[in-house]
Every structure is written in C-alpha cells, then in structure tokens.
Design a protein around this motif. Structure first.
Motif, mmCIF file in Angstrom:
data_model
loop_
_atom_site.group_PDB
_atom_site.id
_atom_site.type_symbol
_atom_site.label_atom_id
_atom_site.label_comp_id
_atom_site.label_asym_id
_atom_site.label_seq_id
_atom_site.Cartn_x
_atom_site.Cartn_y
_atom_site.Cartn_z
ATOM 1 N N MET A 32 0.830 -1.215 0.000
ATOM 2 C CA MET A 32 0.000 0.000 0.000
ATOM 3 C C MET A 32 0.857 1.255 0.000
ATOM 4 O O MET A 32 0.571 2.212 -0.719
ATOM 5 C CB MET A 32 -0.888 0.023 1.254
ATOM 6 C CG MET A 32 -2.339 -0.196 0.979
ATOM 7 S SD MET A 32 -3.333 -0.285 2.484
ATOM 8 C CE MET A 32 -3.133 1.311 3.208
ATOM 9 N N GLU A 99 -6.900 -0.730 -3.830
ATOM 10 C CA GLU A 99 -6.970 0.183 -2.683
ATOM 11 C C GLU A 99 -8.139 -0.165 -1.764
ATOM 12 O O GLU A 99 -8.016 -0.091 -0.545
ATOM 13 C CB GLU A 99 -7.095 1.635 -3.151
ATOM 14 C CG GLU A 99 -5.809 2.220 -3.658
ATOM 15 C CD GLU A 99 -5.972 3.687 -4.004
ATOM 16 O OE1 GLU A 99 -6.026 4.517 -3.077
ATOM 17 O OE2 GLU A 99 -6.044 3.988 -5.207
ATOM 18 N N ALA A 102 -7.106 -3.402 0.056
ATOM 19 C CA ALA A 102 -6.032 -3.135 1.014
ATOM 20 C C ALA A 102 -6.558 -2.372 2.230
ATOM 21 O O ALA A 102 -6.177 -2.672 3.362
ATOM 22 C CB ALA A 102 -4.903 -2.366 0.335
#
Length: 170
Positions: A32, A99, A102
C-alpha cells in the motif's frame, strides 16, 4: 473463532501464526505504501495517518508478542481502527480495486490483532502502557497537526472532518 484458536494453541503454534499474520500485515502495508508513492504526493504519500503507525505496530506485536507493541495495538486497534471500519473514508474505486481491498484488509487485521492477542493469547494492557499510548498519541497529533498546517494536508483528520459521515460529526 480467533479467540478459540488462540486459546487452543501451544506457544510455538501461537508464535508461528503470529509471525505469519504479522508478515502478511506488513506485506500488505508495504504494498500500500509503495502504491501511494507512485506518483508521490504530499496528500497521500507521507505515512502520517495513525493507521500507518497502528499497522506497523500491530505487525510487530503479532511477530514478537512484546507487551509495549501489544498495548499500542490494543488501544489503537480496538478504538481507532475499529472506527475506520464503522465509518470508512475511502477515496478509491469500489471492490475489487486494490486500494479498496487493502483498506479493508489492513483495518481488519489491525482490529483482529488485539482481539487475538487479548482474548486468545491472554495478554492484558495495564495503566502504565495506557499512559504511554496517550503520550505517544499526543506527540503524533502535535507532529501531524504541524505538518498538516505547513503542507496544507489533513492527515489524521486533525484539521477538518472527512467528507464522509463519521463519528467526528458528533
């Protein structure tokens, strides 16, 4: 299920599971962080969110089961990261975007870690560790607020509420 597994493990099994999940947490966080650096922006790339600290400390607490790391994971994970699960502030595309996945993985793992370590492995916070966590959190807030002021950012939502509904609205 986490508590049940934690209570039935031997110390070596707990150490192995903690290291596996700690490494997984660290790997997701590293991926990330690298993702936010391409291209780097002052609004996204600086690891000043409390989630950044909580994730690193949770991975370390799972890996080592050290009491100081556990205490930070307990207070930051159960109190602050749980808030992100209740009222998430996502600025990414929906599922199945990386995203999105994560965000949920990190926050779930950071909340899972203190549940497993507290009720599954029998670790307990104490008043001394509470005071340390409060002081470190206040220092983080002061540093982050200063950075936000000079950089025009809003890490930790210290300068303004998020656009999405959250507990800060109350």
């Amino acid at each position: 299920m986490l508590v049940w597994i934690g209570r039935r493990q031997t110390d070596s099994q707990a150490r192995r599971l903690g290291r596996i999940v700690g490494a997984l947490t660290a790997a997701i966080y590293a991926a990330m962080l690298i993702y936010t650096l391409i291209p780097p922006t002052v609004e996204r790339s600086v690891p000043l969110r409390l989630t950044d600290l909580a994730t690193v400390v949770a991975a370390y607490a799972l890996w080592t089961q050290r009491h100081w790391a556990y205490a930070f994971t307990y207070y930051w994970g159960l109190v602050l990261s749980a808030q992100a699960l209740i009222s998430p502030v996502l600025k990414s595309p929906d599922f199945p975007h990386y995203e999105f996945l994560a965000f949920w993985a990190i926050h779930l793992l950071v909340v899972w870690a203190p549940i497993y370590l507290t009720w599954g492995r029998g670790m307990r916070p104490d008043w001394r560790s509470y005071r340390i966590v409060v002081v470190v959190t206040a220092i983080w807030a002061a540093v982050t607020l200063t950075f936000n002021t000079f950089a025009g950012t809003n890490y930790g939502f210290l300068n303004r509420k998020p656009a999405a509904a959250s507990a800060l609205d109350l």
